[in-house]
Design a protein around this motif. Structure first.
Motif, PDB file in Angstrom:
ATOM      1  N   ALA A   1      48.731  50.779  34.703  1.00  0.00           N
ATOM      2  CA  ALA A   1      47.658  51.776  34.559  1.00  0.00           C
ATOM      3  C   ALA A   1      46.796  51.737  35.818  1.00  0.00           C
ATOM      4  O   ALA A   1      45.739  51.113  35.840  1.00  0.00           O
ATOM      5  N   PRO A   2      47.231  52.393  36.882  1.00  0.00           N
ATOM      6  CA  PRO A   2      46.545  52.285  38.171  1.00  0.00           C
ATOM      7  C   PRO A   2      45.160  52.931  38.231  1.00  0.00           C
ATOM      8  O   PRO A   2      44.425  52.711  39.168  1.00  0.00           O
ATOM      9  N   ASP A   3      44.821  53.730  37.233  1.00  0.00           N
ATOM     10  CA  ASP A   3      43.465  54.291  37.164  1.00  0.00           C
ATOM     11  C   ASP A   3      42.974  54.184  35.723  1.00  0.00           C
ATOM     12  O   ASP A   3      43.550  53.449  34.932  1.00  0.00           O
ATOM     13  N   ASP A   4      41.949  54.867  35.383  1.00  0.00           N
ATOM     14  CA  ASP A   4      41.349  54.753  34.049  1.00  0.00           C
ATOM     15  C   ASP A   4      41.865  55.798  33.066  1.00  0.00           C
ATOM     16  O   ASP A   4      41.221  56.084  32.053  1.00  0.00           O
ATOM     17  N   THR A   5      43.022  56.375  33.329  1.00  0.00           N
ATOM     18  CA  THR A   5      43.532  57.439  32.451  1.00  0.00           C
ATOM     19  C   THR A   5      44.701  56.976  31.591  1.00  0.00           C
ATOM     20  O   THR A   5      45.478  57.783  31.112  1.00  0.00           O
TER      21      THR A   5
ATOM     22  N   ALA B   1      36.361  54.290  25.568  1.00  0.00           N
ATOM     23  CA  ALA B   1      35.616  54.410  26.825  1.00  0.00           C
ATOM     24  C   ALA B   1      34.491  53.388  26.877  1.00  0.00           C
ATOM     25  O   ALA B   1      33.822  53.120  25.883  1.00  0.00           O
ATOM     26  N   TYR B   2      34.323  52.794  28.060  1.00  0.00           N
ATOM     27  CA  TYR B   2      33.231  51.846  28.264  1.00  0.00           C
ATOM     28  C   TYR B   2      32.810  51.939  29.718  1.00  0.00           C
ATOM     29  O   TYR B   2      33.609  51.716  30.627  1.00  0.00           O
ATOM     30  N   ASP B   3      31.554  52.262  29.946  1.00  0.00           N
ATOM     31  CA  ASP B   3      31.096  52.584  31.299  1.00  0.00           C
ATOM     32  C   ASP B   3      30.815  51.361  32.170  1.00  0.00           C
ATOM     33  O   ASP B   3      31.004  51.399  33.376  1.00  0.00           O
ATOM     34  N   SER B   4      30.359  50.290  31.566  1.00  0.00           N
ATOM     35  CA  SER B   4      29.965  49.111  32.344  1.00  0.00           C
ATOM     36  C   SER B   4      31.177  48.398  32.939  1.00  0.00           C
ATOM     37  O   SER B   4      32.268  48.410  32.365  1.00  0.00           O
TER      38      SER B   4
ATOM     39  N   PRO C   1      32.730  43.661  27.207  1.00  0.00           N
ATOM     40  CA  PRO C   1      32.660  42.598  26.204  1.00  0.00           C
ATOM     41  C   PRO C   1      34.045  42.236  25.668  1.00  0.00           C
ATOM     42  O   PRO C   1      34.949  43.087  25.618  1.00  0.00           O
ATOM     43  N   VAL C   2      34.190  40.988  25.248  1.00  0.00           N
ATOM     44  CA  VAL C   2      35.487  40.490  24.774  1.00  0.00           C
ATOM     45  C   VAL C   2      35.998  41.320  23.600  1.00  0.00           C
ATOM     46  O   VAL C   2      37.178  41.675  23.538  1.00  0.00           O
ATOM     47  N   THR C   3      35.117  41.633  22.653  1.00  0.00           N
ATOM     48  CA  THR C   3      35.563  42.390  21.477  1.00  0.00           C
ATOM     49  C   THR C   3      36.074  43.776  21.855  1.00  0.00           C
ATOM     50  O   THR C   3      37.039  44.269  21.274  1.00  0.00           O
ATOM     51  N   VAL C   4      35.427  44.410  22.835  1.00  0.00           N
ATOM     52  CA  VAL C   4      35.859  45.731  23.287  1.00  0.00           C
ATOM     53  C   VAL C   4      37.211  45.622  24.000  1.00  0.00           C
ATOM     54  O   VAL C   4      38.107  46.452  23.795  1.00  0.00           O
ATOM     55  N   LYS C   5      37.368  44.587  24.829  1.00  0.00           N
ATOM     56  CA  LYS C   5      38.634  44.419  25.544  1.00  0.00           C
ATOM     57  C   LYS C   5      39.780  44.144  24.575  1.00  0.00           C
ATOM     58  O   LYS C   5      40.906  44.613  24.765  1.00  0.00           O
TER      59      LYS C   5
ATOM     60  N   THR D   1      41.031  38.381  42.484  1.00  0.00           N
ATOM     61  CA  THR D   1      41.407  39.758  42.167  1.00  0.00           C
ATOM     62  C   THR D   1      40.156  40.632  42.167  1.00  0.00           C
ATOM     63  O   THR D   1      39.084  40.189  41.789  1.00  0.00           O
ATOM     64  N   THR D   2      40.314  41.856  42.606  1.00  0.00           N
ATOM     65  CA  THR D   2      39.185  42.802  42.601  1.00  0.00           C
ATOM     66  C   THR D   2      39.298  43.806  41.462  1.00  0.00           C
ATOM     67  O   THR D   2      38.445  44.658  41.298  1.00  0.00           O
ATOM     68  N   ASN D   3      40.345  43.674  40.647  1.00  0.00           N
ATOM     69  CA  ASN D   3      40.562  44.595  39.534  1.00  0.00           C
ATOM     70  C   ASN D   3      39.754  44.130  38.318  1.00  0.00           C
ATOM     71  O   ASN D   3      39.932  43.017  37.843  1.00  0.00           O
ATOM     72  N   LYS D   4      38.852  44.985  37.792  1.00  0.00           N
ATOM     73  CA  LYS D   4      37.972  44.552  36.701  1.00  0.00           C
ATOM     74  C   LYS D   4      38.703  44.418  35.372  1.00  0.00           C
ATOM     75  O   LYS D   4      38.177  43.821  34.441  1.00  0.00           O
TER      76      LYS D   4
END
Length: 370
Positions: free
Chosen positions: A19-23, A63-66, A70-74, A204-207
């Motif tokens: 998933a190279p972007d957020d889509t 969707a999560y903007d920050s 959070p662990v639960t969201v991930k 790594t720079t990937n969030k």
């Protein structure tokens, strides 16, 4: 440089390729990888796919903007994204795929470890492509491997692979960071993984991703010690996989050790997480190096809180380097009462016949550089 021949390989694909972007999931980089797997399958070579990307794939649904998720969201992202990720892979192949989800808790339990091993071998025998991922939706911090580079190395050991291909977004290991120094040179072959090699690794720079170059070198260290040639290659370049099909090394090869560990010794050394420490005297260290079991007599101190069946490290005196690691047959509480005593004395004092060996020789792994 020609690649060593192989019959069974593990291919690890990271989030940045899934998933190279957020889509959500994308086929942008996966088509070339899928063609490589299909060609290997037609040649009679066996492949296990370790695929990251469930959380990254699930971002379009939750969707999560920050930047700090959070662990639960991930976990929720991973739960919904795992289905997308499997569907995305499955449509590439005209042979069946199997989803295999696991945690570190599964791998460090010997019975479950053997069960997973048998399942993966059976899938390969029936020409099914196993697609492995960490069970991010359920795993707690204590149960997680934490990154799929190291998981891929553990899976490569599980299936007795000849090769491990770690697909990254970089051409291999360089003598400097190529993003900072354009004249950095790729290292085509690493004969031995040393501290100098680890020093070349960055983060790594990937969030969303959990790995970086260091985790890839850690994975290579695990795999090569089990006799598995390990490659870091650029999964974003289609020509990478064309070269691999031609037997050429397009990235960095970490060469397998010539005298690999047994499967159980490798499991002890690289999969089990130590829960405590046993401090012993020098005479006991000599007996362990000679292949003997650990008994209560030479134990000087016990550190940490562990249960029967947990892994512990053994040290030669306070603050010394660990000399061995093994599966303890006593809890830390029990050992504190009987350390340093002869078995016959323990029986007289406590009124029962104790287990003679604290760690059996078959459950003991001597660590390197002792």
């Amino acid at each position: 440089m020609k690649m060593p021949s192989w019959q069974r390989a593990v291919v690890k694909v990271g989030s940045a390729l899934i998933a190279p972007d957020d889509t959500g999931t994308s086929t942008k980089y996966l088509l070339a990888i899928a063609r490589f797997i299909i060609e290997c399958h037609e040649r009679g070579q066996e492949v296990v796919l370790v695929s990251s990307g469930s959380a990254a794939a699930g971002r379009k649904h939750i969707a999560y903007d920050s930047d700090t998720i959070p662990v639960t969201v991930k976990k929720a992202m991973a739960a919904v994204g795992q289905n997308d990720m499997m569907a995305n892979w499955s449509r590439f192949f005209d042979f069946p795929c199997a989803q295999v989800l696991m945690t570190h808790g599964d791998l460090r339990d010997r019975a479950r470890y053997v069960s997973i091993r048998n399942t993966l071998h059976t899938l390969l025998e029936h020409d099914v492509l196993p697609i492995v991922n960490e069970n991010d939706a359920l795993a707690t911090d204590e149960m997680k491997v934490g990154d799929n580079d190291n998981l891929a190395a553990m899976v490569a050991t599980l299936v007795d692979a000849d090769a491990l291909f770690i697909c990254s977004d970089i051409d291999g290991l360089f003598d400097a960071d190529p993003r900072v120094k354009p004249d950095a040179k790729k290292i085509p072959v690493v004969d031995e993984i040393t501290e100098e090699i680890f020093a070349l690794a960055g983060g790594t720079t990937n969030k969303i991703a959990t790995g970086g170059m260091r985790t890839k070198i850690e994975a290579a260290e695990k795999a090569t010690s089990h006799g598995i040639d390990t490659y870091i290659v650029n999964g974003r370049k289609g020509e990478t996989f064309e070269l691999m099909l031609q037997g050429e090394n397009p990235g960095t090869l970490f060469k397998r050790q010539q005298d690999p560990m047994s499967n159980k010794k490798h499991w002890l050394r690289h999969t089990l997480v130590s829960q405590g420490e046993i401090v012993v005297d020098s005479a006991t260290v000599d007996s362990l190096l000679a292949g003997e079991a650990l008994t209560t007599t030479g134990i000087v101190d016990v550190q940490g809180d562990f249960n029967r069946g947990d892994a512990v490290v053994i040290r030669n005196g306070e603050n010394a380097e660990a000399v061995a690691k093994g599966i303890c047959q006593y809890s830390s509480h029990e050992l504190l009462h009987i350390k340093g005593q002869e078995v016959s004395h323990i029986a007289e004092q406590y009124g029962y016949s104790p287990i003679t060996e604290v760690i059996e020789s078959n459950d003991l792994m001597i660590l390197e550089d002792v």
